[in-house]
Design an enzyme around this catalytic site. Structure first.
Site, PDB file in Angstrom:
ATOM      1  CG  ASP A 330      49.467  66.335 116.912  1.00  0.00           C
ATOM      2  OD1 ASP A 330      50.274  65.548 117.446  1.00  0.00           O
ATOM      3  OD2 ASP A 330      49.301  67.504 117.297  1.00  0.00           O
ATOM      4  CG  ASP A 591      43.159  70.506 115.635  1.00  0.00           C
ATOM      5  OD1 ASP A 591      44.405  70.605 115.516  1.00  0.00           O
ATOM      6  OD2 ASP A 591      42.611  70.216 116.707  1.00  0.00           O
ATOM      7  CG  ASP A 595      47.682  70.961 111.304  1.00  0.00           C
ATOM      8  OD1 ASP A 595      48.795  70.428 111.208  1.00  0.00           O
ATOM      9  OD2 ASP A 595      47.033  70.995 112.362  1.00  0.00           O
ATOM     10  CG  ASN A 659      20.160  43.733  76.679  1.00  0.00           C
ATOM     11  OD1 ASN A 659      20.457  42.550  76.541  1.00  0.00           O
ATOM     12  ND2 ASN A 659      19.467  44.178  77.718  1.00  0.00           N
ATOM     13  CG  ASN A 684      18.087  53.591  78.161  1.00  0.00           C
ATOM     14  OD1 ASN A 684      18.961  52.825  78.532  1.00  0.00           O
ATOM     15  ND2 ASN A 684      18.201  54.900  78.222  1.00  0.00           N
ATOM     16  CG  ASP A 688      18.264  54.206  82.926  1.00  0.00           C
ATOM     17  OD1 ASP A 688      19.247  53.459  83.067  1.00  0.00           O
ATOM     18  OD2 ASP A 688      18.194  55.101  82.068  1.00  0.00           O
TER      19      ASP A 688
END
Length: 842
Positions: A330, A591, A595, A659, A684, A688
């Site tokens: 709006d 709002d 709506d 890998n 690993n 990470d």
């Protein structure tokens, strides 16, 4: 009465009896009693809140099947006497899980704190006083006060009703609001006709009332339905993409693990070692941290967006916000300041008139429905003494009549005053007052009034009409009595444009977001405002034209329209759905009470903290101030969050995949395993660690300037390209180590471990950006974490922890050659990246 007995047909029970059964009064419960009932009945929720307690999050780190199988294998290894490997495997799994736990716990706590900022509350009577409480604290026996815009938080029996209209479409499918009353009904009355009851999940369209909560949570009608259907919010495109990515990797991992295990057994290698090696490869291939990384990225994005006054109610909606290419809104409060001001009051001769102002003030002052900016604007300038007047009755505003009437009295004379949209006022008038005591037939001046309306509308005024009718000594009114009225004059309001709105819209367009205005205002006002904000030569489609169009015609037309004017509330959803069917990611900013359906229909429902409860509840994103500037910052935040999440995905599908694929291949022709299972798990874990900081990484400007969507095909191409590149250099490393360290298995594994960890850590700095890595500055935490892992990896073989893992120190010459290979890998990856992004669009 216990809630377990709430199958009683309460709509057929008189109010006094129902109050007695629930052991309450029309003054509500005491705070002490409500606390007892909350413990007894539980929170007023359809499903329990997702718990973020420490134990739940900790245990969730171990729900991965691969992790559980690894723990089982570690236990088996222990019983076979390999204590060292068992301790190492369990330790690595615990460290990895604790890292994930730490990240997710922090993300969950931060998100809950943000949600509390936009909590939906209800007005109840506690200890005889009106009090606002979160809706989950409503208990049977509570007396709830309702006004327009409120959500109904429980199944209730009405105690008082004044023009109370409730939208029950969620339960009954009926489009039009239902008027409520206090009349006791027959026990066999069907749900859609229970006019003395309110149902959880519905919303108040207009009027006011007071009701007794009878059933809460899963015991409500809505709760029973949701329990049967087990419904949940539909997945966002981002969530679907994550699921597809997970399934894709699962298939690749499963095939590889089965093949590796079978071939190693065929080569007569130890079964347990082969099994653990296969599992360790699976761990390396599986992006175990993806759930934690996603949670952390989204939570970090939500926190950053909150600093820009954008509160995210559903984390997954951040991606949709970033992908949004159309915003429907709006004009009030978005393009304009949102605070209407009364400009002038005109009578039939175009002059000022105190009588019109007085009647308008009385109407605004005595109406008890939804507080609105029009009434605030009138009362802000009113200086009349209202004490001589008494409020008798009211017919509240609704979206069909588009007017509001109040009945007031003075000296025992009753007067009905009605204000509303001009066309809706004119249709109930038979006379027009030219001056005090002189009236004419409305037909004589209607054309003049409409011409005046057109001229004033082109000057951007919002115009209401006002009319009155002498009701003698009548004390109540009904909407059917809104007829035979006398037209009095016009109320002119204006809502100034925000100072920098044209620049803001330009900024949105630069982000690839087009603005479409959906307004109930007439097309003349809408056209003038659109020109003022830079939407020149915009095509306008009106609500009446939409009503005559088929769904297919609207879908064909909708992309070409920038302004939808004179739109009825039920047409908003139609427009949104048509835009979505044209392939747009649509955001809707609203709002108001009307709506909610459009907010539900949009890909991203956006509301504001001051919105009606029903709008705020339906929204995915809540702005703490109604501003397109805040939304623009929110979109940028959404795109940054999405970009950082994809960085982890790119890493998992390039270096890690390469890998592990290389290692699996090497195990087939080497007479020994290239890395032991414990060494793979350590690799690993170390790779990470830097990715934990991805959420804080900087994002290139180019990735924020246009919307992006999850593309599994792009990710597959990325994985094949960069995974293959990684494997080429892995095999180059194998060859160099075999040449430089013949027969030295432990040193070979040490060299491969160093190359694998460092290359996987450094490649993140390359693939995190489309630009050359030296022209895109990474976040400081990512840079520091990467540097720490490089140093730790180089130093690890020299520590006392090296021996249990089977590592030995390497000659400097070998380390330098590994460094050269990694350097060449980074250079090659940069070159391939440039070619890749030229050929593959994302």
């Amino acid at each position: 009465m216990t809630q377990g007995q709430n199958n009683i047909r309460f709509w057929s029970v008189p109010v006094p009896e129902m109050l007695q059964r629930l052991q309450t009064t029309d003054e509500g419960l005491s705070s002490l009693e409500s606390s007892k009932r909350l413990k007894k009945y539980g929170a007023n929720l359809l499903k329990p809140k997702k718990s973020s307690n420490t134990l739940t999050i900790l245990l969730s780190q171990f729900k991965s099947p691969i992790t559980l199988i690894l723990l089982f294998a570690a236990g088996l290894s222990f019983f076979l006497g390999d204590v060292t490997d068992t301790v190492i495997i369990v330790t690595i799994i615990l460290i990895s899980s604790l890292l994930g736990f730490w990240q997710e716990k922090g993300a969950a706590d931060a998100f809950e704190k943000l949600l509390s900022a936009v909590e939906v509350k209800a007005a109840v009577l506690r200890d005889g006083k009106e009090e606002e409480i979160p809706i989950e604290q409503i208990v049977p026996g509570d007396v709830i006060i309702f006004n327009a815009g409120d959500i109904v938080p429980a199944d209730c029996l009405i105690l008082e009703s004044k023009g109370l209209f409730v939208n029950e479409a969620t339960l009954t499918g009926e489009t039009y609001p239902v008027e409520k009353s206090t009349k006791t009904l027959n026990a066999e009355t069907p749900l859609a006709q229970r006019t003395n009851s309110l149902w959880m999940g519905t919303s108040v369209e207009s009027g006011s009332g007071k009701a007794l909560a009878v059933a809460t949570g899963k015991k409500t009608e809505f709760g029973k339905i949701s329990e049967e259907l087990k419904t949940s919010a539909p997945e966002t495109e981002f969530e679907k993409g994550v699921a597809k990515f997970g399934h894709f990797l699962m298939e690749v991992t499963l095939l590889m693990v089965i093949a590796i295990f079978a071939i190693n057994v065929y080569l007569h290698r130890p079964i347990l070692e082969s099994f653990l090696f296969s599992l360790a490869i699976a761990v390396g291939l599986t992006p175990q941290l993806l759930p934690a990384i996603i949670s952390v990225n989204l939570s970090h994005g939500a926190r950053e967006m909150a600093q820009n006054k954008v509160i995210v109610k559903r984390l997954a909606s951040i991606e949709n916000l970033g992908s949004m290419n159309l915003l429907c809104s709006d004009k009030t409060g978005t393009l304009t300041e949102g605070e209407l001001q009364l400009h002038s009051i005109l009578d039939m001769k175009g002059g000022k008139n105190e009588k019109i102002f007085l009647y308008a003030s009385l109407n605004a002052y005595f109406q008890k429905g939804f507080k609105n900016p029009i009434d605030r604007a009138i009362l802000a300038q009113s200086k009349f003494d209202m004490s001589e007047y008494k409020r008798l009755d009211e017919v509240p505003y609704d979206f069909t009549r588009r007017r509001l009437s109040v009945l007031v009295s003075k000296n025992n004379n009753s007067l009905m005053i009605t204000k509303g949209a001009l066309s809706n006022i004119l249709e109930i008038c038979t006379l027009a007052e030219m001056e005090p005591g002189k009236t004419v037939e409305i037909s004589e001046v209607k054309e003049q009034i409409e011409q005046q309306f057109k001229e004033l509308s082109e000057k951007e005024f919002r115009i209401l009409g006002i009319a009155y009718r002498d009701m003698n000594q009548q004390t109540t009114i009904e909407k059917e009595q809104e007829n035979g009225m006398t037209f009095l004059g016009l109320l002119l309001f204006f809502d100034p444009l925000k100072p920098d709105i044209a620049k803001t819209i330009e900024n949105m367009e630069q982000l690839g977001i087009s603005l479409k205005i959906i307004t109930g205002d007439n097309k003349l006002v809408a056209a003038r405002i659109s020109r003022d904000v830079g939407l020149k030569d915009s095509e306008i489609l009106t609500g009446s034209e939409i009503a005559r169009m088929s769904s297919e015609a609207l879908i064909r037309k909708v992309n070409d329209i920038d302004i939808f004017a004179e739109v009825e509330p039920n047409q908003k959803e139609r427009i949104i759905l048509a835009l979505k069917k044209r392939g747009n990611v649509v955001g809707y900013m609203g709002d108001g009470i009307n709506d909610a359906s459009a907010l539900h229909a949009a890909d991203v429902g956006i509301s504001v903290d001051s919105a009606a409860d029903v709008a705020k509840e339906a929204a995915d994103i809540v702005l703490m101030e109604k501003s397109l500037d805040a939304l623009v910052e929110g979109v940028k935040g959404g795109r940054k969050t999405f970009a950082n999440t994809l960085k982890y995905v790119f890493m998992a599908t390039s270096a890690n995949f390469g890998n592990m694929f290389s290692m699996a291949g090497a195990s087939l022709f080497l007479p020994f395993l290239p890395l032991l299972p414990t060494q793979i798990l350590l690799t690993n874990l170390l790779t990470d660690f830097p990715e934990m900081t991805i959420a804080t990484d900087t994002v290139d400007k180019e990735l924020v300037e246009e919307p992006h969507r999850w593309d599994i095909n792009f990710i597959r191409k990325f994985m094949m390209t960069f995974g293959f590149t990684s494997s080429v250099f892995d095999y180059l490393t194998f060859g160099a180590l075999l040449l430089l360290l013949p027969g030295m298995i432990e040193q070979f594994r040490t060299g491969w471990f160093i190359e694998s960890v460092i290359s996987a850590s450094l490649i993140v700095l390359v693939i995190r950006s489309r630009k050359p890595f030296f022209r895109s500055r990474p976040g400081k935490y990512l840079l520091v974490a990467t540097a720490l892992i490089v140093v730790l990896t180089l130093g690890f073989p020299l520590t006392p922890f090296a021996a249990p893992f089977g590592f030995k120190p390497l000659p400097i010459k070998v380390i330098l050659i590994i460094g050269a290979i990694i350097g060449f890998y980074i250079f090659t990856a940069e070159t391939i990246k440039r070619i890749f992004y030229k050929k593959v669009k994302f």
